[in-house]
Design a protein around this motif. Structure first.
Motif, PDB file in Angstrom:
ATOM      1  N   GLY A   1       0.812  -1.212   0.000  1.00 55.32           N
ATOM      2  CA  GLY A   1       0.000   0.000   0.000  1.00 55.32           C
ATOM      3  C   GLY A   1       0.842   1.257   0.000  1.00 55.32           C
ATOM      4  N   GLU A   2       1.943   1.229   0.745  1.00 52.31           N
ATOM      5  CA  GLU A   2       2.848   2.378   0.801  1.00 52.31           C
ATOM      6  C   GLU A   2       3.468   2.625  -0.581  1.00 52.31           C
ATOM      7  OE1 GLU A   2       6.160   4.686   1.426  1.00 52.31           O
ATOM      8  OE2 GLU A   2       6.817   2.712   2.109  1.00 52.31           O
ATOM      9  N   LEU A   3       3.890   1.552  -1.263  1.00 52.58           N
ATOM     10  CA  LEU A   3       4.471   1.698  -2.601  1.00 52.58           C
ATOM     11  C   LEU A   3       3.420   2.229  -3.581  1.00 52.58           C
ATOM     12  CD1 LEU A   3       6.698  -1.501  -2.818  1.00 52.58           C
ATOM     13  CD2 LEU A   3       7.486   0.870  -2.763  1.00 52.58           C
ATOM     14  N   ALA A   4       2.199   1.666  -3.513  1.00 54.15           N
ATOM     15  CA  ALA A   4       1.142   2.112  -4.436  1.00 54.15           C
ATOM     16  C   ALA A   4       0.860   3.594  -4.242  1.00 54.15           C
ATOM     17  CB  ALA A   4      -0.131   1.286  -4.219  1.00 54.15           C
ATOM     18  N   GLN A   5       0.941   4.059  -3.008  1.00 48.74           N
ATOM     19  CA  GLN A   5       0.611   5.448  -2.702  1.00 48.74           C
ATOM     20  C   GLN A   5       1.763   6.399  -3.023  1.00 48.74           C
ATOM     21  OE1 GLN A   5       0.249   6.699   1.276  1.00 48.74           O
ATOM     22  NE2 GLN A   5      -0.955   8.491   0.680  1.00 48.74           N
ATOM     23  N   ALA A   6       3.005   5.987  -2.700  1.00 43.23           N
ATOM     24  CA  ALA A   6       4.124   6.930  -2.752  1.00 43.23           C
ATOM     25  C   ALA A   6       4.943   6.846  -4.032  1.00 43.23           C
ATOM     26  CB  ALA A   6       5.033   6.707  -1.542  1.00 43.23           C
ATOM     27  N   ALA A   7       4.875   5.726  -4.748  1.00 43.11           N
ATOM     28  CA  ALA A   7       5.787   5.523  -5.872  1.00 43.11           C
ATOM     29  C   ALA A   7       5.098   5.743  -7.212  1.00 43.11           C
ATOM     30  CB  ALA A   7       6.383   4.121  -5.812  1.00 43.11           C
ATOM     31  N   ALA A   8       5.782   6.463  -8.094  1.00 36.18           N
ATOM     32  CA  ALA A   8       5.324   6.608  -9.470  1.00 36.18           C
ATOM     33  C   ALA A   8       6.160   5.730 -10.397  1.00 36.18           C
ATOM     34  CB  ALA A   8       5.432   8.063  -9.909  1.00 36.18           C
ATOM     35  N   HIS A   9       7.396   5.452  -9.981  1.00 34.81           N
ATOM     36  CA  HIS A   9       8.338   4.664 -10.789  1.00 34.81           C
ATOM     37  C   HIS A   9       9.094   3.719  -9.865  1.00 34.81           C
ATOM     38  CE1 HIS A   9      12.069   4.574 -13.639  1.00 34.81           C
ATOM     39  NE2 HIS A   9      11.306   3.497 -13.769  1.00 34.81           N
ATOM     40  N   VAL A  10       8.963   2.425 -10.116  1.00 37.44           N
ATOM     41  CA  VAL A  10       9.656   1.428  -9.300  1.00 37.44           C
ATOM     42  C   VAL A  10      10.588   0.629 -10.202  1.00 37.44           C
ATOM     43  CG1 VAL A  10       9.437  -0.535  -7.733  1.00 37.44           C
ATOM     44  CG2 VAL A  10       7.678   1.249  -7.735  1.00 37.44           C
ATOM     45  N   VAL A  11      11.875   0.628  -9.873  1.00 39.22           N
ATOM     46  CA  VAL A  11      12.846  -0.233 -10.554  1.00 39.22           C
ATOM     47  C   VAL A  11      13.072  -1.437  -9.655  1.00 39.22           C
ATOM     48  CG1 VAL A  11      15.201  -0.438 -11.438  1.00 39.22           C
ATOM     49  CG2 VAL A  11      13.940   1.718 -11.725  1.00 39.22           C
ATOM     50  N   LEU A  12      12.850  -2.627 -10.196  1.00 42.40           N
ATOM     51  CA  LEU A  12      13.000  -3.861  -9.427  1.00 42.40           C
ATOM     52  C   LEU A  12      14.250  -4.585  -9.893  1.00 42.40           C
ATOM     53  CD1 LEU A  12       9.283  -5.056  -9.605  1.00 42.40           C
ATOM     54  CD2 LEU A  12      10.445  -4.091  -7.621  1.00 42.40           C
ATOM     55  N   ILE A  13      15.200  -4.768  -8.989  1.00 41.71           N
ATOM     56  CA  ILE A  13      16.428  -5.499  -9.315  1.00 41.71           C
ATOM     57  C   ILE A  13      16.292  -6.912  -8.778  1.00 41.71           C
ATOM     58  CG2 ILE A  13      18.934  -5.604  -8.999  1.00 41.71           C
ATOM     59  CD1 ILE A  13      18.783  -2.545  -8.394  1.00 41.71           C
ATOM     60  N   CYS A  14      16.384  -7.899  -9.678  1.00 44.96           N
ATOM     61  CA  CYS A  14      16.244  -9.301  -9.276  1.00 44.96           C
ATOM     62  C   CYS A  14      17.611  -9.877  -8.953  1.00 44.96           C
ATOM     63  CB  CYS A  14      15.604 -10.121 -10.401  1.00 44.96           C
ATOM     64  SG  CYS A  14      13.953  -9.560 -10.825  1.00 44.96           S
ATOM     65  N   GLY A  15      17.803 -10.278  -7.700  1.00 44.48           N
ATOM     66  CA  GLY A  15      19.031 -10.960  -7.304  1.00 44.48           C
ATOM     67  C   GLY A  15      18.984 -12.422  -7.735  1.00 44.48           C
ATOM     68  N   ARG A  16      20.134 -13.080  -7.578  1.00 44.17           N
ATOM     69  CA  ARG A  16      20.216 -14.524  -7.853  1.00 44.17           C
ATOM     70  C   ARG A  16      20.722 -15.214  -6.603  1.00 44.17           C
ATOM     71  NH1 ARG A  16      16.971 -16.194 -10.948  1.00 44.17           N
ATOM     72  NH2 ARG A  16      18.049 -18.177 -10.846  1.00 44.17           N
ATOM     73  N   TYR A  17      20.727 -16.534  -6.629  1.00 46.11           N
ATOM     74  CA  TYR A  17      21.065 -17.330  -5.455  1.00 46.11           C
ATOM     75  C   TYR A  17      22.379 -16.901  -4.819  1.00 46.11           C
ATOM     76  CZ  TYR A  17      21.517 -21.095  -2.185  1.00 46.11           C
ATOM     77  OH  TYR A  17      21.637 -21.795  -1.019  1.00 46.11           O
ATOM     78  N   GLU A  18      23.361 -16.619  -5.646  1.00 44.15           N
ATOM     79  CA  GLU A  18      24.700 -16.376  -5.121  1.00 44.15           C
ATOM     80  C   GLU A  18      24.841 -15.006  -4.494  1.00 44.15           C
ATOM     81  OE1 GLU A  18      23.838 -17.310  -8.155  1.00 44.15           O
ATOM     82  OE2 GLU A  18      24.372 -19.424  -8.202  1.00 44.15           O
ATOM     83  N   GLY A  19      24.040 -14.042  -4.987  1.00 50.07           N
ATOM     84  CA  GLY A  19      24.084 -12.728  -4.369  1.00 50.07           C
ATOM     85  C   GLY A  19      24.380 -11.597  -5.335  1.00 50.07           C
ATOM     86  N   VAL A  20      24.308 -10.374  -4.811  1.00 52.89           N
ATOM     87  CA  VAL A  20      24.490  -9.145  -5.577  1.00 52.89           C
ATOM     88  C   VAL A  20      25.567  -8.333  -4.852  1.00 52.89           C
ATOM     89  CG1 VAL A  20      23.357  -7.024  -6.370  1.00 52.89           C
ATOM     90  CG2 VAL A  20      22.045  -9.169  -6.239  1.00 52.89           C
ATOM     91  N   ASP A  21      26.504  -7.772  -5.593  1.00 58.32           N
ATOM     92  CA  ASP A  21      27.555  -6.942  -4.984  1.00 58.32           C
ATOM     93  C   ASP A  21      26.913  -5.902  -4.062  1.00 58.32           C
ATOM     94  OD1 ASP A  21      30.721  -6.052  -5.698  1.00 58.32           O
ATOM     95  OD2 ASP A  21      29.421  -4.465  -4.903  1.00 58.32           O
ATOM     96  N   GLU A  22      27.387  -5.827  -2.820  1.00 58.02           N
ATOM     97  CA  GLU A  22      26.748  -5.026  -1.768  1.00 58.02           C
ATOM     98  C   GLU A  22      26.738  -3.533  -2.080  1.00 58.02           C
ATOM     99  OE1 GLU A  22      24.975  -6.247   0.581  1.00 58.02           O
ATOM    100  OE2 GLU A  22      24.617  -4.452   1.803  1.00 58.02           O
ATOM    101  N   ARG A  23      27.621  -3.066  -2.993  1.00 57.54           N
ATOM    102  CA  ARG A  23      27.642  -1.643  -3.309  1.00 57.54           C
ATOM    103  C   ARG A  23      26.371  -1.185  -4.012  1.00 57.54           C
ATOM    104  NH1 ARG A  23      33.818  -2.303  -5.088  1.00 57.54           N
ATOM    105  NH2 ARG A  23      32.851  -4.252  -5.813  1.00 57.54           N
TER     106      ARG A  23
END
Ligand code: 9D3
Length: 233
Positions: free
Chosen positions: A105-127
């Protein structure tokens, strides 16, 4: 509202956004959803998107450069503080806060543009989390192979809360109540009144509104006690 999904498996999303409410919201101009191949932002002959983990260990880690390039091209900015108003960059990961109806609900109300980054099993560089991510989100305490199924879940849960995306606004209000401290839904029946020896409860066939309401409240409580006792706490 716009969703841009960044993934190494764009084909996973083929058809995922072409049904039901998500399709209707796109047709009505309330929603745009696109899946992008992370490899399209990878440099070099091999378009490498992952590499071996510093410090050792199994598997590969998603490299920062292609993800930074993706977020920069999709938001216009290379750091959280510089995103346009209403922009959220979500990392889907088992380390995130758990998606709830309230967060959707918070995203629906506050966000106009959402970028979704999909991680994988091994992980994503923490930076990536350190510089780019506004929200790190998990969909629950079970192990997926990657963030892709979680991205579909998040887009679905948020889209149904966009004003006008549902046929009736009241159903979204009722549902959020039912999962935020309320009870689970009561059982539903339709014709025929008897099927393979199973009869529809007599109370529902009487047409007595008070009796029907009482039966539904009792069954909802019963089902909640059995399946989700945590909601009664
Ligand atoms: C070995 C430790 N695991 C972390 C608890 C490793 C790990 C498991 C699964 C790392 C990444 C993944 C892939 N899952 C997701 O990217 C993911 C996920 C999930 O597994 N469960 C619930 N929500 C999500 S959102 C993204």
């Amino acid at each position: 509202m716009r969703f841009d999904v960044v993934t190494i498996f764009p084909d996973f999303f083929r058809g995922a956004f072409e049904h039901g409410i998500i399709r209707r919201a796109q047709a009505a101009g309330l929603l745009e959803v696109r899946a992008h191949d992370l490899r399209g932002w990878a440099a070099g002959k091999h378009r490498q998107v992952d590499d071996r983990p510093f410090g050792g260990g199994d598997g590969m880690v998603l490299k920062p450069e292609p993800i930074f390039a993706a977020v920069e091209s999709l938001t216009g900015a290379g750091e959280r503080e510089a995103y346009p108003l209403g922009t959220r960059v979500v990392l889907l990961s088992p380390q995130g806060r758990v998606l709830t109806q309230a967060l959707a609900g918070e995203l629906a109300q506050a966000a106009a543009h959402v970028v979704l980054i999909c991680g994988r099993y091994e992980g994503v560089d923490e930076r990536v989390a350190e510089r780019l991510v506004t929200d790190e989100i998990s969909i629950g305490d079970y192990v997926l192979s990657g963030g892709e199924p979680a991205a579909v879940v998040l887009v679905d849960a948020v889209t149904r809360l966009i004003p006008g995306a549902l046929g009736s606004e009241t159903s979204a209000v009722n549902e959020s109540f039912a999962q935020e401290g309320g009870l689970l839904d009561y059982p539903h029946y339709t014709r025929p009144p008897e099927f393979r020896g199973m009869r529809v409860p007599e109370e529902l066939l009487t047409g007595h509104h008070a009796e029907i309401a009482r039966w539904r409240a009792e069954r909802a409580l019963e089902k909640t006690e059995r399946n989700r006792p945590d909601l009664l706490k």
